[in-house]
Design a protein around this motif. Structure first.
Motif, PDB file in Angstrom:
ATOM      1  N   SER A  96       0.844  -1.191   0.000  1.00  0.00           N
ATOM      2  CA  SER A  96       0.000   0.000   0.000  1.00  0.00           C
ATOM      3  C   SER A  96       0.882   1.245   0.000  1.00  0.00           C
ATOM      4  O   SER A  96       1.686   1.442   0.913  1.00  0.00           O
ATOM      5  CB  SER A  96      -0.901  -0.007   1.244  1.00  0.00           C
ATOM      6  OG  SER A  96      -1.684   1.178   1.298  1.00  0.00           O
ATOM      7  N   ILE A  97       0.728   2.058  -1.040  1.00  0.00           N
ATOM      8  CA  ILE A  97       1.563   3.251  -1.195  1.00  0.00           C
ATOM      9  C   ILE A  97       0.672   4.480  -1.321  1.00  0.00           C
ATOM     10  O   ILE A  97      -0.238   4.511  -2.161  1.00  0.00           O
ATOM     11  CB  ILE A  97       2.470   3.153  -2.439  1.00  0.00           C
ATOM     12  CG1 ILE A  97       3.261   1.851  -2.417  1.00  0.00           C
ATOM     13  CG2 ILE A  97       3.395   4.356  -2.518  1.00  0.00           C
ATOM     14  CD1 ILE A  97       4.105   1.633  -3.663  1.00  0.00           C
ATOM     15  N   CYS A  98       0.939   5.491  -0.499  1.00  0.00           N
ATOM     16  CA  CYS A  98       0.254   6.782  -0.636  1.00  0.00           C
ATOM     17  C   CYS A  98       1.247   7.821  -1.126  1.00  0.00           C
ATOM     18  O   CYS A  98       2.429   7.796  -0.761  1.00  0.00           O
ATOM     19  CB  CYS A  98      -0.354   7.222   0.691  1.00  0.00           C
ATOM     20  SG  CYS A  98      -1.847   6.314   1.140  1.00  0.00           S
ATOM     21  N   TYR A  99       0.732   8.742  -1.944  1.00  0.00           N
ATOM     22  CA  TYR A  99       1.543   9.802  -2.519  1.00  0.00           C
ATOM     23  C   TYR A  99       0.997  11.160  -2.075  1.00  0.00           C
ATOM     24  O   TYR A  99      -0.146  11.258  -1.614  1.00  0.00           O
ATOM     25  CB  TYR A  99       1.516   9.701  -4.048  1.00  0.00           C
ATOM     26  CG  TYR A  99       1.982   8.379  -4.587  1.00  0.00           C
ATOM     27  CD1 TYR A  99       3.331   8.063  -4.648  1.00  0.00           C
ATOM     28  CD2 TYR A  99       1.063   7.439  -5.053  1.00  0.00           C
ATOM     29  CE1 TYR A  99       3.766   6.835  -5.155  1.00  0.00           C
ATOM     30  CE2 TYR A  99       1.482   6.212  -5.557  1.00  0.00           C
ATOM     31  CZ  TYR A  99       2.834   5.920  -5.608  1.00  0.00           C
ATOM     32  OH  TYR A  99       3.242   4.702  -6.102  1.00  0.00           O
ATOM     33  N   GLN A 154       9.175   8.288   6.538  1.00  0.00           N
ATOM     34  CA  GLN A 154       8.440   9.494   6.176  1.00  0.00           C
ATOM     35  C   GLN A 154       7.993  10.205   7.449  1.00  0.00           C
ATOM     36  O   GLN A 154       8.121   9.670   8.543  1.00  0.00           O
ATOM     37  CB  GLN A 154       7.213   9.152   5.318  1.00  0.00           C
ATOM     38  CG  GLN A 154       6.283   8.129   5.942  1.00  0.00           C
ATOM     39  CD  GLN A 154       6.722   6.719   5.702  1.00  0.00           C
ATOM     40  OE1 GLN A 154       7.083   6.344   4.600  1.00  0.00           O
ATOM     41  NE2 GLN A 154       6.718   5.898   6.758  1.00  0.00           N
ATOM     42  N   SER A 155       7.454  11.401   7.286  1.00  0.00           N
ATOM     43  CA  SER A 155       6.950  12.129   8.445  1.00  0.00           C
ATOM     44  C   SER A 155       5.672  11.461   8.944  1.00  0.00           C
ATOM     45  O   SER A 155       4.991  10.740   8.208  1.00  0.00           O
ATOM     46  CB  SER A 155       6.687  13.589   8.090  1.00  0.00           C
ATOM     47  OG  SER A 155       5.703  13.696   7.074  1.00  0.00           O
ATOM     48  N   ALA A 156       5.349  11.713  10.203  1.00  0.00           N
ATOM     49  CA  ALA A 156       4.210  11.044  10.835  1.00  0.00           C
ATOM     50  C   ALA A 156       2.881  11.409  10.206  1.00  0.00           C
ATOM     51  O   ALA A 156       1.896  10.672  10.358  1.00  0.00           O
ATOM     52  CB  ALA A 156       4.180  11.376  12.331  1.00  0.00           C
ATOM     53  N   ASP A 157       2.818  12.545   9.487  1.00  0.00           N
ATOM     54  CA  ASP A 157       1.554  12.983   8.888  1.00  0.00           C
ATOM     55  C   ASP A 157       1.440  12.609   7.413  1.00  0.00           C
ATOM     56  O   ASP A 157       0.558  13.106   6.706  1.00  0.00           O
ATOM     57  CB  ASP A 157       1.371  14.494   9.063  1.00  0.00           C
ATOM     58  CG  ASP A 157       2.526  15.312   8.492  1.00  0.00           C
ATOM     59  OD1 ASP A 157       3.587  14.730   8.184  1.00  0.00           O
ATOM     60  OD2 ASP A 157       2.380  16.542   8.372  1.00  0.00           O
ATOM     61  N   ALA A 158       2.309  11.715   6.951  1.00  0.00           N
ATOM     62  CA  ALA A 158       2.254  11.254   5.557  1.00  0.00           C
ATOM     63  C   ALA A 158       1.302  10.063   5.462  1.00  0.00           C
ATOM     64  O   ALA A 158       1.729   8.902   5.380  1.00  0.00           O
ATOM     65  CB  ALA A 158       3.644  10.897   5.050  1.00  0.00           C
ATOM     66  N   PRO A 213       1.623   5.996  12.823  1.00  0.00           N
ATOM     67  CA  PRO A 213       2.727   6.052  11.851  1.00  0.00           C
ATOM     68  C   PRO A 213       3.822   5.071  12.250  1.00  0.00           C
ATOM     69  O   PRO A 213       4.124   4.896  13.439  1.00  0.00           O
ATOM     70  CB  PRO A 213       3.209   7.502  11.965  1.00  0.00           C
ATOM     71  CG  PRO A 213       2.822   7.927  13.350  1.00  0.00           C
ATOM     72  CD  PRO A 213       1.532   7.212  13.652  1.00  0.00           C
ATOM     73  N   ILE A 214       4.410   4.397  11.273  1.00  0.00           N
ATOM     74  CA  ILE A 214       5.494   3.457  11.551  1.00  0.00           C
ATOM     75  C   ILE A 214       6.643   3.700  10.581  1.00  0.00           C
ATOM     76  O   ILE A 214       6.454   4.259   9.489  1.00  0.00           O
ATOM     77  CB  ILE A 214       5.039   1.985  11.471  1.00  0.00           C
ATOM     78  CG1 ILE A 214       4.413   1.656  10.117  1.00  0.00           C
ATOM     79  CG2 ILE A 214       4.091   1.660  12.600  1.00  0.00           C
ATOM     80  CD1 ILE A 214       4.107   0.166   9.934  1.00  0.00           C
ATOM     81  N   GLY A 234      -0.870  14.964   5.003  1.00  0.00           N
ATOM     82  CA  GLY A 234      -0.754  16.241   5.682  1.00  0.00           C
ATOM     83  C   GLY A 234      -0.168  17.319   4.784  1.00  0.00           C
ATOM     84  O   GLY A 234       0.618  17.028   3.873  1.00  0.00           O
ATOM     85  N   GLU A 235      -0.541  18.566   5.049  1.00  0.00           N
ATOM     86  CA  GLU A 235      -0.086  19.681   4.212  1.00  0.00           C
ATOM     87  C   GLU A 235       1.429  19.807   4.210  1.00  0.00           C
ATOM     88  O   GLU A 235       2.027  20.200   3.205  1.00  0.00           O
ATOM     89  CB  GLU A 235      -0.727  20.984   4.694  1.00  0.00           C
ATOM     90  CG  GLU A 235      -2.215  21.076   4.427  1.00  0.00           C
ATOM     91  CD  GLU A 235      -2.780  22.430   4.802  1.00  0.00           C
ATOM     92  OE1 GLU A 235      -1.982  23.322   5.161  1.00  0.00           O
ATOM     93  OE2 GLU A 235      -4.008  22.599   4.736  1.00  0.00           O
ATOM     94  N   ALA A 236       2.073  19.509   5.328  1.00  0.00           N
ATOM     95  CA  ALA A 236       3.527  19.638   5.421  1.00  0.00           C
ATOM     96  C   ALA A 236       4.228  18.284   5.420  1.00  0.00           C
ATOM     97  O   ALA A 236       5.411  18.193   5.763  1.00  0.00           O
ATOM     98  CB  ALA A 236       3.900  20.416   6.677  1.00  0.00           C
ATOM     99  N   ALA A 237       3.520  17.225   5.030  1.00  0.00           N
ATOM    100  CA  ALA A 237       4.079  15.873   5.093  1.00  0.00           C
ATOM    101  C   ALA A 237       5.239  15.702   4.114  1.00  0.00           C
ATOM    102  O   ALA A 237       5.264  16.296   3.029  1.00  0.00           O
ATOM    103  CB  ALA A 237       2.994  14.846   4.792  1.00  0.00           C
ATOM    104  N   THR A 238       6.192  14.875   4.511  1.00  0.00           N
ATOM    105  CA  THR A 238       7.334  14.558   3.650  1.00  0.00           C
ATOM    106  C   THR A 238       7.510  13.048   3.572  1.00  0.00           C
ATOM    107  O   THR A 238       7.235  12.321   4.526  1.00  0.00           O
ATOM    108  CB  THR A 238       8.626  15.191   4.193  1.00  0.00           C
ATOM    109  OG1 THR A 238       8.861  14.713   5.524  1.00  0.00           O
ATOM    110  CG2 THR A 238       8.526  16.704   4.209  1.00  0.00           C
ATOM    111  N   ALA A 239       7.980  12.607   2.419  1.00  0.00           N
ATOM    112  CA  ALA A 239       8.210  11.181   2.187  1.00  0.00           C
ATOM    113  C   ALA A 239       9.205  11.054   1.048  1.00  0.00           C
ATOM    114  O   ALA A 239       9.431  12.007   0.298  1.00  0.00           O
ATOM    115  CB  ALA A 239       6.898  10.477   1.843  1.00  0.00           C
ATOM    116  N   PRO A 240       9.818   9.897   0.870  1.00  0.00           N
ATOM    117  CA  PRO A 240      10.730   9.702  -0.262  1.00  0.00           C
ATOM    118  C   PRO A 240       9.969   9.733  -1.582  1.00  0.00           C
ATOM    119  O   PRO A 240       8.737   9.653  -1.598  1.00  0.00           O
ATOM    120  CB  PRO A 240      11.346   8.332   0.005  1.00  0.00           C
ATOM    121  CG  PRO A 240      10.402   7.650   0.928  1.00  0.00           C
ATOM    122  CD  PRO A 240       9.769   8.719   1.744  1.00  0.00           C
ATOM    123  N   PRO A 241      10.680   9.841  -2.698  1.00  0.00           N
ATOM    124  CA  PRO A 241      10.011   9.941  -4.003  1.00  0.00           C
ATOM    125  C   PRO A 241       9.075   8.778  -4.302  1.00  0.00           C
ATOM    126  O   PRO A 241       8.080   8.947  -5.019  1.00  0.00           O
ATOM    127  CB  PRO A 241      11.177   9.975  -4.993  1.00  0.00           C
ATOM    128  CG  PRO A 241      12.332  10.498  -4.206  1.00  0.00           C
ATOM    129  CD  PRO A 241      12.145   9.980  -2.811  1.00  0.00           C
TER     130      PRO A 241
END
Length: 263
Positions: A96-99, A154-158, A213-214, A234-241
């Motif tokens: 499961s992948i979210c972008y 990734q960040s907890a809000d991703a 978040p894990i 999340g508006e400020a969420a970060t994750a790898p490409p």
């Protein structure tokens, strides 16, 4: 140490990072990322291109190995074996992948379903498939448990996994009431839609929503009757490409009756 009582009370357990699980995730990560790029898996891209559903997308064996990588081990697997007494072989995992931007509207989803995804994380109990033009729900996949393992940092809000703590007890009571007069082999044909929706409304009113978040090396175990979902990005969420990636294992019982009788 994780306790069976805690799991049965709240319906979930989280497991701290372990070297064995981190090594497994490291070996699985490139294979999972490649699966998401595979044109043959393109039908799993939903929600306006912001969610790769990835059912059975990971080509692992019955011990969780991918290629020459290690089998899946660690505290969560030990808990499943020793405390829950489940020894089911692993199936091909969901990836499961979210972008960024999840969720976006899509043609395959009604406006009401999209709003529910935005406001209630598309909260659901796994294994109750909505079928037909009226989306009637019945038990089609009697899972034993749900085990989630992070493949990316990734960040907890991703778009974290979310759960409604204790909801499995309320949902289980409803399932027992509705299914008690039917033979387990007939459960797949029982329409659970109305009682399921009523029980879920009670869950929203009485059970706390908890984001989980894990990160790679960590694991989360859910009771099969637990109401859970995925939070919006999340508006400020970060994750790898490659996005926020989680592998999920949901082995099924050989006998549907175990879906209610097991812990």
């Amino acid at each position: 140490m994780a306790r069976l009582g805690d799991f049965l009370e709240q319906g979930f357990l989280t497991f701290p990072a372990e070297t064995a699980v981190a090594r497994w995730a490291e070996a699985v990560h490139p294979v999972a990322a490649e699966a998401a790029r595979d044109p043959a898996q393109g039908h799993w891209l939903r929600c306006g291109g912001t969610w790769f559903v990835g059912v059975d997308a990971l080509p692992n064996d019955r011990q969780g190995r991918v290629g020459g990588g290690p089998p899946l081990a660690g505290a969560a697997m030990a808990f499943i074996r020793d405390e829950l007494n489940f020894s089911l072989p692993l199936h091909r995992a969901q990836v499961s992948i979210c972008y960024p931007g999840y969720p976006k509207p899509s043609a395959e989803e009604s406006e009401a379903a999209f709003r529910f995804r935005q406001t209630r994380d598309a909260a659901h109990v796994d294994g109750l498939l909505a079928e037909g033009p009226d989306k009637r729900r019945s038990l089609k996949e009697p899972h034993a448990y749900i085990l989630g393992l992070a493949l990316t940092a990734q960040s907890a809000d991703a778009s974290p996994l979310t759960v409604w703590a204790g909801s499995h007890r309320l949902m289980r009571g409803m399932f027992e009431t509705v299914l008690k007069d039917h033979a387990p082999e007939d459960w797949g044909g029982i329409d659970l839609t109305a009682p399921y929706q009523a029980a879920r409304r009670s869950v929203f009113e009485t059970c706390p929503r908890i984001p989980l978040p894990i990160l790679p090396g960590e694991a989360v175990l859910l009771h099969r009757h637990l109401v859970h979902g995925v939070a919006p990005w999340g508006e400020a969420a970060t994750a790898p490409p490659e996005g926020r990636m989680i592998a999920y294992f949901r082995p099924e019982f050989a006998s549907p009756g175990d879906w209610l009788s097991a812990p």
